[in-house]
Design an enzyme around this catalytic site. Structure first.
Site, PDB file in Angstrom:
ATOM      1  N   CYS A   1       0.884  -1.168   0.000  1.00  0.00           N
ATOM      2  CA  CYS A   1       0.000   0.000   0.000  1.00  0.00           C
ATOM      3  C   CYS A   1       0.916   1.210   0.000  1.00  0.00           C
ATOM      4  CB  CYS A   1      -0.913   0.007   1.224  1.00  0.00           C
ATOM      5  SG  CYS A   1      -1.841   1.551   1.380  1.00  0.00           S
TER       6      CYS A   1
ATOM      7  N   CYS B   1      -0.549   4.289   2.317  1.00  0.00           N
ATOM      8  CA  CYS B   1      -0.590   4.205   3.782  1.00  0.00           C
ATOM      9  C   CYS B   1      -0.211   2.799   4.194  1.00  0.00           C
ATOM     10  CB  CYS B   1      -1.945   4.648   4.332  1.00  0.00           C
ATOM     11  SG  CYS B   1      -3.374   4.010   3.426  1.00  0.00           S
ATOM     12  N   SER B   2      -1.143   2.043   4.748  1.00  0.00           N
ATOM     13  CA  SER B   2      -0.804   0.680   5.159  1.00  0.00           C
ATOM     14  C   SER B   2      -2.015  -0.234   5.047  1.00  0.00           C
ATOM     15  CB  SER B   2      -0.255   0.669   6.583  1.00  0.00           C
ATOM     16  OG  SER B   2      -1.188   1.260   7.475  1.00  0.00           O
ATOM     17  N   CYS B   3      -2.818  -0.072   3.966  1.00  0.00           N
ATOM     18  CA  CYS B   3      -3.972  -0.942   3.760  1.00  0.00           C
ATOM     19  C   CYS B   3      -3.489  -2.397   3.709  1.00  0.00           C
ATOM     20  CB  CYS B   3      -4.684  -0.578   2.461  1.00  0.00           C
ATOM     21  SG  CYS B   3      -5.380   1.085   2.513  1.00  0.00           S
TER      22      CYS B   3
END
Lengths: 93, 210
Positions: free
Chosen positions: B111, B114-116
């Site tokens: 991702c 962000c940090s999906c």
């Protein structure tokens, strides 16, 4: 749903003030619609407290890595896929 | 705190080495609670849910797909429904997509924004997944990143990187290792690591029966 799997699309090259989920590295690049996902609320307005409506269709779009990165160090068949909202897509056929 | 003369300015008392982002998150949390937008219990429930998740759930999905071709088809068609079928919580994302690694195609997930991450099925993401170097290089030099993880792909393998930029969560279904014929579903699940379901590693090799 405007686009269908297999269709060639160009990602809009425009800049956008504020939150959006179209990474700069695919803006202006041409890829192929891989999947049509359902529609989702629009993060560009939802990020600022709005309801994100109307919902926007979302697509999985695939690109040749060499089309995205001219100096891509991997293999020619390698691909990269992103989920992109319909209002960032333009017909490239 | 030890007593001392306050004839010098200093930082307010904090949690020692707490990073600024954590202090900001605590201040926001406090404000939201004071405004009645959320409760302390909501925060605790979410944290409890998150830390209760683990890659064992994702591994159960993959192991079942390895032994049951019909289930594999259902997993690849709709991973959310497949998870529910096994009694697993697929998380809040309305669409979960499982992608299959084969002899010819390898998938990895990142991702960049962000940090999906499929937290419901894999637990909290590892720190490196959220790091800027992984997020930037996984898209522009994924083979270099895989090399650093100790995974060298052949030139004849097509590498597909999935950048989770929106509401969909992606789970990699790794290849079943050779030499696992006859292993039970539970034994297979133990081979399926978190990293193999992100696509930066192959599953663990089976331990030879001595």
């Amino acid at each position: 749903m405007t686009y269908h799997p297999g269709q060639r699309v160009r990602i809009a090259a425009r800049s956008h003030e504020g939150h959006h989920r179209t990474p700069g590295y695919v803006k202006g690049k041409t890829g192929t619609v891989e999947r049509a996902h359902p529609s989702f609320t629009n993060p560009e307005t939802r990020a600022y407290g709005a309801d994100g409506l109307p919902q926007q269709p979302l697509y999985l779009v695939g690109f040749s890595q060499r089309d995205v990165w001219p100096d891509y160090p991997g293999q020619g068949r390698d691909r990269i896929y992103l989920d992109l909202f319909e209002h960032w897509l333009e017909d490239a056929e | 705190m030890s007593e001392h003369e306050h004839d010098h300015p200093h930082e307010p008392i904090g949690n020692g080495d707490e990073p600024p982002a954590a202090a900001r998150a605590r201040a926001l949390e406090q404000l939201l609670i004071e405004k009645g937008a959320i409760s302390r219990e909501d925060v605790r429930d979410r944290i409890d849910w998150l830390v209760s998740r683990s890659p064992a759930d994702g591994a159960r999905l993959v192991a079942r797909a390895w032994v049951d071709p019909d289930f594999k088809q259902r997993l690849l068609a709709d991973a959310r429904s497949a998870a529910l079928e096994l009694g697993l919580d697929p998380g809040p994302s309305p669409v979960v997509v499982a992608v299959e690694n084969t002899e010819d195609v390898h998938h990895m997930v990142v991702c960049t924004l962000c940090s999906c991450y499929p937290r419901a099925l894999l637990g909290p993401p590892p720190a490196w997944y959220k790091s800027l170097p992984y997020r930037s290089r996984a898209v522009s030099d994924p083979r270099g990143v895989l090399d650093e993880f100790g995974l060298e792909l052949g030139d004849d393998v097509e590498l597909r990187v999935l950048d989770s930029t929106a509401d969909i969560r992606y789970l990699v279904m790794p290849r079943r290792p050779a030499g696992t014929e006859g292993m039970s579903e539970e034994e297979l699940a133990a081979l399926i690591t978190r990293d193999s379901m992100i696509g930066v590693a192959q599953p663990a090799a089976p331990t030879p029966i001595g």
